[in-house]
Design a protein around this motif. Structure first.
Motif, PDB file in Angstrom:
ATOM      1  N   UNK A 259       3.411 -16.282 -31.543  1.00 33.62           N
ATOM      2  CA  UNK A 259       2.879 -15.590 -32.719  1.00 33.62           C
ATOM      3  C   UNK A 259       2.101 -16.580 -33.585  1.00 33.62           C
ATOM      4  N   UNK A 260       0.801 -16.292 -33.761  1.00 38.67           N
ATOM      5  CA  UNK A 260      -0.080 -17.138 -34.579  1.00 38.67           C
ATOM      6  C   UNK A 260       0.546 -17.377 -35.949  1.00 38.67           C
ATOM      7  N   UNK A 261       0.535 -18.623 -36.400  1.00 37.45           N
ATOM      8  CA  UNK A 261       1.062 -18.963 -37.720  1.00 37.45           C
ATOM      9  C   UNK A 261       2.570 -18.914 -37.818  1.00 37.45           C
ATOM     10  N   UNK A 262       3.261 -18.732 -36.689  1.00 39.01           N
ATOM     11  CA  UNK A 262       4.721 -18.650 -36.713  1.00 39.01           C
ATOM     12  C   UNK A 262       5.323 -19.617 -35.693  1.00 39.01           C
TER      13      UNK A 262
ATOM     14  N   UNK B   9      13.457 -25.711 -40.905  1.00 35.08           N
ATOM     15  CA  UNK B   9      12.541 -25.292 -39.836  1.00 35.08           C
ATOM     16  C   UNK B   9      11.112 -25.660 -40.248  1.00 35.08           C
ATOM     17  N   UNK B  10      10.783 -26.940 -40.116  1.00 36.34           N
ATOM     18  CA  UNK B  10       9.451 -27.440 -40.439  1.00 36.34           C
ATOM     19  C   UNK B  10       8.548 -27.332 -39.212  1.00 36.34           C
ATOM     20  N   UNK B  11       7.258 -27.515 -39.414  1.00 34.54           N
ATOM     21  CA  UNK B  11       6.303 -27.541 -38.300  1.00 34.54           C
ATOM     22  C   UNK B  11       6.793 -28.532 -37.250  1.00 34.54           C
TER      23      UNK B  11
ATOM     24  N   UNK C  47      12.291 -22.041 -29.444  1.00 37.53           N
ATOM     25  CA  UNK C  47      10.951 -21.883 -30.002  1.00 37.53           C
ATOM     26  C   UNK C  47      10.554 -23.150 -30.716  1.00 37.53           C
ATOM     27  N   UNK C  48       9.231 -23.343 -30.801  1.00 35.97           N
ATOM     28  CA  UNK C  48       8.669 -24.468 -31.546  1.00 35.97           C
ATOM     29  C   UNK C  48       7.868 -23.869 -32.693  1.00 35.97           C
ATOM     30  N   UNK C  49       8.173 -24.295 -33.909  1.00 31.16           N
ATOM     31  CA  UNK C  49       7.501 -23.774 -35.104  1.00 31.16           C
ATOM     32  C   UNK C  49       6.085 -24.323 -35.222  1.00 31.16           C
TER      33      UNK C  49
ATOM     34  N   UNK D 226      15.917 -30.118 -32.364  1.00 33.28           N
ATOM     35  CA  UNK D 226      14.938 -31.116 -31.957  1.00 33.28           C
ATOM     36  C   UNK D 226      13.675 -31.002 -32.775  1.00 33.28           C
ATOM     37  N   UNK D 227      12.780 -31.986 -32.559  1.00 30.46           N
ATOM     38  CA  UNK D 227      11.479 -31.955 -33.247  1.00 30.46           C
ATOM     39  C   UNK D 227      10.438 -32.613 -32.355  1.00 30.46           C
ATOM     40  N   UNK D 228       9.229 -32.067 -32.383  1.00 23.21           N
ATOM     41  CA  UNK D 228       8.119 -32.648 -31.625  1.00 23.21           C
ATOM     42  C   UNK D 228       7.712 -33.948 -32.320  1.00 23.21           C
ATOM     43  N   UNK D 229       7.688 -35.032 -31.561  1.00 25.27           N
ATOM     44  CA  UNK D 229       7.270 -36.316 -32.130  1.00 25.27           C
ATOM     45  C   UNK D 229       5.901 -36.755 -31.602  1.00 25.27           C
ATOM     46  N   UNK D 230       5.404 -36.066 -30.558  1.00 26.19           N
ATOM     47  CA  UNK D 230       4.054 -36.315 -30.036  1.00 26.19           C
ATOM     48  C   UNK D 230       3.620 -35.102 -29.223  1.00 26.19           C
TER      49      UNK D 230
END
Length: 169
Positions: free
Chosen positions: A54-57, A97-99, A118-120, A135-139
């Motif tokens: 979902x765009x923007x989500x 729940x940050x980007x 899901x990834x925000x 977890x969080x995307x670091x790259x």
């Protein structure tokens, strides 16, 4: 290149555009982290599509039961299943729940998370303390941003491979 501090708690997701590096948070959500590593090591996530984007989500994936387009399974049902393993209890925390954060997808039952996540795409603080962050995307967030949109997308992207960094030579 990502600065990987703990290879045992880092996931490498190969997408069509490149690698997404995810730092797992075992001190926050140990059961969810162990599940992701177990499924990654079993190859269960390889070829699984992003079935709800979902765009923007957010971008949702991880239906290892129905979402594997590479093995002839029915992708129209993607999003309705999990793994053969039991559901996980919620591990809610104060991590927002940050980007780029990784959240556990679930049904209305807080203790129903299994394999989906899901990834925000942006800060989604209305999800705080409602869905487990583990977890969080670091790259590689730019690769996540290019995942095809839709519910489900007409031509869904897939996770080509999902590995624990410690297992990659």
């Amino acid at each position: 290149m990502a600065d990987i501090k703990d290879p045992e708690n880092t996931i490498l997701v190969e997408l069509k555009d490149g690698t997404v590096t995810i730092e797992l948070l075992p001190e926050i959500a140990p059961k969810h982290v162990e599940r992701m590593k177990e499924l990654a090591r079993a190859g269960a996530y390889d070829g699984v599509i992003f079935h709800r984007v979902i765009e923007g989500f957010m971008a949702q994936t991880g239906d290892v039961e129905h979402g594997n387009s590479g093995k002839g399974q029915n992708t129209r049902r993607a999003g309705t299943g999990g793994s053969e393993l039991p559901d996980l209890p919620a591990e809610f925390s104060n991590i927002p729940h940050d980007r780029g954060t990784l959240g556990a997808a679930r049904s209305q039952n807080p203790d129903s998370a299994n394999s989906q996540f899901f990834i925000n795409f942006k800060d989604n603080h209305f999800l705080n303390r409602q869905y487990t962050v583990y977890g969080r995307v670091i790259a590689g967030m730019e690769h996540v941003d290019r995942i095809a949109r839709g519910e489900p997308p007409a031509n869904p992207d897939q996770m080509l491979s999902v590995k624990v960094a410690a297992d990659v030579a």
